[in-house]
Design an enzyme around this catalytic site. Structure first.
Site, PDB file in Angstrom:
ATOM      1  N   CYS A   1       0.865  -1.172   0.000  1.00  0.00           N
ATOM      2  CA  CYS A   1       0.000   0.000   0.000  1.00  0.00           C
ATOM      3  C   CYS A   1       0.901   1.222   0.000  1.00  0.00           C
ATOM      4  O   CYS A   1       1.706   1.397   0.925  1.00  0.00           O
ATOM      5  CB  CYS A   1      -0.870  -0.032   1.255  1.00  0.00           C
TER       6      CYS A   1
ATOM      7  N   CYS B   1      -0.743   3.736  -6.519  1.00  0.00           N
ATOM      8  CA  CYS B   1      -1.640   3.132  -5.526  1.00  0.00           C
ATOM      9  C   CYS B   1      -1.882   1.701  -5.993  1.00  0.00           C
ATOM     10  O   CYS B   1      -2.123   1.471  -7.186  1.00  0.00           O
ATOM     11  CB  CYS B   1      -2.948   3.913  -5.448  1.00  0.00           C
TER      12      CYS B   1
HETATM   13  N1  DGL Z   1      -4.000   0.641  -2.006  1.00  0.00           N
HETATM   14  C1  DGL Z   1      -3.566   1.717  -1.249  1.00  0.00           C
HETATM   15  C2  DGL Z   1      -2.423   2.501  -1.814  1.00  0.00           C
HETATM   16  O1  DGL Z   1      -1.595   1.945  -2.407  1.00  0.00           O
HETATM   17  C3  DGL Z   1      -4.525   2.472  -0.427  1.00  0.00           C
HETATM   18  C4  DGL Z   1      -5.716   3.057  -1.048  1.00  0.00           C
HETATM   19  C5  DGL Z   1      -6.604   3.648   0.010  1.00  0.00           C
HETATM   20  O2  DGL Z   1      -6.958   2.919   0.933  1.00  0.00           O
HETATM   21  O3  DGL Z   1      -6.912   4.835  -0.090  1.00  0.00           O
HETATM   22  O4  DGL Z   1      -2.298   3.664  -1.664  1.00  0.00           O
END
Ligand code: DGL
Length: 249
Positions: free
Chosen positions: A71, A182
């Site tokens: 993430c 993301c």
């Molecule tokens: N998948 C995540 C990222 O890489 C988080 C997205 C989120 O929860 O806003 O930033």
């Protein structure tokens, strides 16, 4: 066999898991989707640090030898805290792939799609500062992208309209490289590529993170490659989105 812990605010980290499994097909995987607290994107760093700590405890209790923070937002907000608080644990994080984009661009403009939390993170700002003298970097929050993926809407008119609203400004600015900052966004890649057209390359850092995972296991002397492969999915919210995306893989 290594036990590899992976977490994200939801299903997005499965886009990283899918690349790690290609490189390390014989390991035990424990994946935690913190989807009861998703999205992380607009939350405070303190909140995300608390969640990252709680999830780390769970993954360690499940036997994780190494933890992939799959993430970008959690990496930006919490990986330094995790490394300080768990000095014996190896953490691997995500970072928007600005470097390959900056080296590859022909138009001299690169576009970064990420959450608000990632775009204001100090690591990203430092990287951006390094390349900004040579290329123009334009950014946009992928507004609504995480929600689309968590709701299993990966294509169709709604996905198309949502993606276009955030991507078009980057294309209008002349970007010929789009960095997916993301881990949810790779699940929208077909839509992103269709809107961007053939002259634009979409860059996902997940394959590089997978190679780094292998490298770190080797460096720490954690044996790999002996199997059997297994994966357990854990979640703090509802299981449906996670199951749906997992089936896609
Ligand atoms: N998948 C995540 C990222 O890489 C988080 C997205 C989120 O929860 O806003 O930033």
């Amino acid at each position: 066999m290594a036990t590899i812990g992976i977490f994200d605010s939801g299903s997005g980290g499965l886009s990283v898991y899918r690349e790690i499994v290609k490189v390390l097909p014989q390991e035990r995987y424990v994946y935690f989707a913190d989807n009861g607290h998703c999205p992380y994107g607009g939350k405070t760093a303190a909140y995300i640090q608390d969640r990252a700590r709680a999830v780390t405890e769970i993954l360690l209790s499940l036997g994780a030898d190494l933890i992939v923070v799959a993430c970008n937002t959690a990496t930006a907000a919490a990986i330094a805290t995790l490394r300080a608080e768990y000095p014996a644990v190896a953490f691997i994080g995500m970072e928007p792939a600005v470097k390959p984009a900056a080296l590859g661009t022909e138009s001299g403009v690169i576009g970064v799609l990420a959450t608000a939390g990632t775009l204001k993170g100090s690591k990203y700002l430092t990287t951006k500062g390094r390349f900004e003298e040579d290329v123009t970097i334009v950014e946009h929050v992928g507004q609504g992208f995480v929600e689309l993926v968590e709701n299993g809407i990966l294509d169709g008119p709604e996905a198309e309209a949502t993606v276009r609203a955030s991507l078009q400004p980057l294309l209008d600015a002349g970007a010929d490289r789009i960095v997916l900052g993301c881990t949810h966004y790779p699940f929208l890649r077909p839509v992103i590529e269709r809107i961007a057209g053939p002259g634009v390359e979409v860059i996902d850092p997940a394959p590089a993170v997978a190679r780094q995972t292998l490298h770190m296991l080797e460096e720490r002397g954690i044996p790999t490659g002996q199997g059997p492969f297994s994966v357990d999915l854990y979640f703090s919210g509802q299981p449906e989105a996670l199951q749906r995306i997992y089936r896609l893989l």
